[in-house]
Write a protein that holds these residues in place. Structure first.
Motif, PDB file in Angstrom:
ATOM      1  N   GLU A  46       0.831  -1.206   0.000  1.00  0.00           N
ATOM      2  CA  GLU A  46       0.000   0.000   0.000  1.00  0.00           C
ATOM      3  C   GLU A  46       0.866   1.257   0.000  1.00  0.00           C
ATOM      4  O   GLU A  46       0.562   2.228  -0.708  1.00  0.00           O
ATOM      5  N   ARG A  47       1.953   1.235   0.762  1.00  0.00           N
ATOM      6  CA  ARG A  47       2.850   2.389   0.802  1.00  0.00           C
ATOM      7  C   ARG A  47       3.509   2.603  -0.559  1.00  0.00           C
ATOM      8  O   ARG A  47       3.570   3.735  -1.065  1.00  0.00           O
ATOM      9  N   ILE A  48       3.992   1.520  -1.166  1.00  0.00           N
ATOM     10  CA  ILE A  48       4.632   1.613  -2.478  1.00  0.00           C
ATOM     11  C   ILE A  48       3.633   2.082  -3.526  1.00  0.00           C
ATOM     12  O   ILE A  48       3.933   2.962  -4.348  1.00  0.00           O
ATOM     13  N   SER A  49       2.426   1.517  -3.496  1.00  0.00           N
ATOM     14  CA  SER A  49       1.395   1.884  -4.476  1.00  0.00           C
ATOM     15  C   SER A  49       1.023   3.357  -4.374  1.00  0.00           C
ATOM     16  O   SER A  49       0.921   4.062  -5.379  1.00  0.00           O
ATOM     17  N   THR A  50       0.830   3.840  -3.139  1.00  0.00           N
ATOM     18  CA  THR A  50       0.470   5.252  -2.945  1.00  0.00           C
ATOM     19  C   THR A  50       1.582   6.173  -3.412  1.00  0.00           C
ATOM     20  O   THR A  50       1.329   7.210  -4.044  1.00  0.00           O
ATOM     21  N   ASN A  51       2.823   5.785  -3.139  1.00  0.00           N
ATOM     22  CA  ASN A  51       3.974   6.589  -3.544  1.00  0.00           C
ATOM     23  C   ASN A  51       4.082   6.680  -5.064  1.00  0.00           C
ATOM     24  O   ASN A  51       4.238   7.772  -5.636  1.00  0.00           O
ATOM     25  N   ILE A  52       3.972   5.539  -5.736  1.00  0.00           N
ATOM     26  CA  ILE A  52       4.083   5.525  -7.196  1.00  0.00           C
ATOM     27  C   ILE A  52       2.918   6.268  -7.831  1.00  0.00           C
ATOM     28  O   ILE A  52       3.099   7.068  -8.759  1.00  0.00           O
ATOM     29  N   PHE A  53       1.704   6.016  -7.337  1.00  0.00           N
ATOM     30  CA  PHE A  53       0.516   6.639  -7.928  1.00  0.00           C
ATOM     31  C   PHE A  53       0.595   8.159  -7.826  1.00  0.00           C
ATOM     32  O   PHE A  53       0.271   8.877  -8.783  1.00  0.00           O
ATOM     33  N   SER A  54       1.034   8.666  -6.685  1.00  0.00           N
ATOM     34  CA  SER A  54       1.119  10.122  -6.512  1.00  0.00           C
ATOM     35  C   SER A  54       2.182  10.729  -7.413  1.00  0.00           C
ATOM     36  O   SER A  54       2.048  11.870  -7.873  1.00  0.00           O
ATOM     37  N   ARG A  55       3.238   9.993  -7.697  1.00  0.00           N
ATOM     38  CA  ARG A  55       4.283  10.487  -8.596  1.00  0.00           C
ATOM     39  C   ARG A  55       3.806  10.512 -10.042  1.00  0.00           C
ATOM     40  O   ARG A  55       4.190  11.391 -10.820  1.00  0.00           O
TER      41      ARG A  55
END
Length: 273
Positions: free
Chosen positions: A145-154
């Motif tokens: 979830e942390r990785i997904s949120t980070n990538i999506f926001s970028r």
């Protein structure tokens, strides 16, 4: 890609599981046909017979060990955990793999991917990679979830809560981590496909999963940004309330009372205002 600094890309390159080699090196055309078949299924999982038919295994003694590597639940394996890594290890240029993954994550063929669809796709992809690669560490739910949120926001530079094909391909061209994730299999094909793939129709099972995941992510976000440390309603301790004070819906009924008059507190507030 947001994976640097995590244990997912260490050590690298990963060791390919020998039994999985039958699923490596598929062409773009064959993968499209396979995903069309999977998308038409009423469920998101495949059983042993369906897996053998779709992958075109000619012997049961070959298909059973591979199927068991995916740790089936109730005799089924989520097909995104199979075809996602197959795209990563396919005979395509890494940009062609990126465009195909994006279209697969677009569950309702809207031309855009929301946060829930992206999370489901990434979680399934990373889970499947733990089967394809022997020394690839399985990430936890919180880490994904942390990785997904980070990538999506970028990727979502305009803050629309959706990412388009153009935004995703721009990210794929620029991201060193994305190229690293695609690097274990060197493709012979050098053709670059950037156009979207329309898989036709809508996958009802995929859409329902996406809606459910979006609701879960929204509830978790609300809990994180709450202004008070109070737990959510479903975690509040149950208090005993006299049955006669409850209304027909089981909620506490409090009759409205007309104020008796102007109190000293009211007068002080009125004077100050």
């Amino acid at each position: 890609m947001g994976l640097q600094g995590s244990r997912l890309l260490s050590p690298w390159p990963p060791l390919v599981t020998p039994e999985i080699r039958r699923l490596i090196g598929w062409s773009r055309h064959d993968l499209c046909e396979l995903f069309l078949e999977l998308r038409r299924m009423p469920q998101q999982g495949v059983n042993l017979a369906e897996f053998s038919r779709l992958i075109k295994f000619d012997s049961r003694q070959w298909v059973e060990p591979i199927f068991e590597l995916f740790h089936p639940h109730s005799k089924r394996v989520p097909y995104f955990s199979i075809i996602g890594p197959m795209v990563v290890m396919s005979d395509q240029h890494y940009i062609s793999r990126a465009s195909m993954l994006f279209c697969m994550f677009d569950f309702n063929n809207s031309g855009a991917v929301n946060n829930a669809e992206f999370f489901i796709g990434l979680r399934s992809l990373l889970k499947g990679c733990t089967t394809f690669w022997k020394n690839f560490a399985a990430p936890s739910q919180d880490e994904v979830e942390r990785i997904s949120t980070n990538i999506f926001s970028r990727i979502d530079v305009d803050g629309s809560d959706f990412i388009t094909m153009g935004e995703f391909l721009t990210f794929a061209y620029r991201s060193k981590d994305f190229r690293t994730l695609m690097s274990p299999h060197v493709a012979a094909s050098t053709e670059i496909f950037e156009e979207p793939i329309y898989f036709g129709g809508k996958g009802l099972a995929l859409e329902l999963t996406s809606v459910s995941m979006a609701q879960q992510l929204e509830r978790k976000l609300r809990h994180q940004v709450r202004l008070t440390p109070d737990p959510p309603d479903d975690l509040q301790p149950k208090r005993w309330v006299k049955r006669s004070l409850l209304d027909q819906n089981g909620r506490r009924a409090r009759a409205w009372r007309q104020p008796t008059g102007l109190t000293r507190a009211h007068a002080w507030v009125a004077l100050r205002v």
